[in-house]
Design an enzyme around this catalytic site. Structure first.
Site, short mmCIF file in Angstrom:
data_model
loop_
_atom_site.label_atom_id
_atom_site.label_comp_id
_atom_site.label_asym_id
_atom_site.label_seq_id
_atom_site.Cartn_x
_atom_site.Cartn_y
_atom_site.Cartn_z
N CYS A 41 -3.66 -9.00 3.32
CA CYS A 41 -3.85 -10.13 3.02
C CYS A 41 -5.39 -10.22 2.71
O CYS A 41 -6.12 -9.32 3.13
CB CYS A 41 -3.90 -10.88 4.43
SG CYS A 41 -4.74 -12.57 4.54
N ASP A 48 0.74 -7.40 4.85
CA ASP A 48 1.73 -8.45 4.35
C ASP A 48 3.18 -7.81 4.13
O ASP A 48 2.94 -6.53 3.67
CB ASP A 48 1.38 -9.09 3.33
CG ASP A 48 0.39 -10.24 3.74
OD1 ASP A 48 0.45 -10.87 4.95
OD2 ASP A 48 -0.56 -10.72 2.76
#
Length: 137
Positions: A41, A48
């Site tokens: 992220c 992520d």
């Protein structure tokens, strides 16, 4: 000595063109799923996770699968948003393999309770793309 062959291959795939194979049957629908996508992220620095789905109708070339896998894995340490990564992937596949039509779906796991799925298209519009069943996580 650690075996870092995989890491070198993944890193090299960022800047290498895809290996392309001649498409012997133009008009074939090709569906790829990479369920182990990871990136970072850009705001929080947290990892992520998601599934990258590629549907395309090739013209003259198809993307070799190992090259695709290595390229998708190259995002694992990159700070990039969900919306941006699917566009970056779509641009590379479209610009290099020049398919008739292309759809990329990023189906990302929940972060902070929020589920995000993003889709981009390139090439000729298709009204009958196969339905994609989202991951409920």
């Amino acid at each position: 000595m650690a075996n870092d062959y995989g890491e070198k291959e993944i890193e090299a795939s960022k800047s290498k063109a895809f290996e392309l194979w001649p498409c012997e049957y133009p008009g074939t629908w090709i569906h790829l799923e990479h369920p182990e996508f990871t990136s970072i992220c850009p705001r929080s620095g947290y990892p992520d996770f998601g599934t990258i789905v590629v549907d395309y109708i090739p013209d003259k070339y198809v993307v070799e699968l190992k090259a695709f896998k290595l390229y998708i894995n190259s995002f694992r340490n990159e700070r990039i948003s969900h919306e941006n990564v699917i566009n970056v992937i779509a641009d590379k596949i479209f610009n290099e393999s020049k398919p008739v039509s292309l759809r990329i779906i990023g189906d990302f796991t929940r972060r902070g309770g929020v589920k995000l799925t993003a889709t981009v298209y390139r090439g000729q519009e298709q009204s009958n793309w196969p339905e994609y069943k989202m991951n409920p996580l």
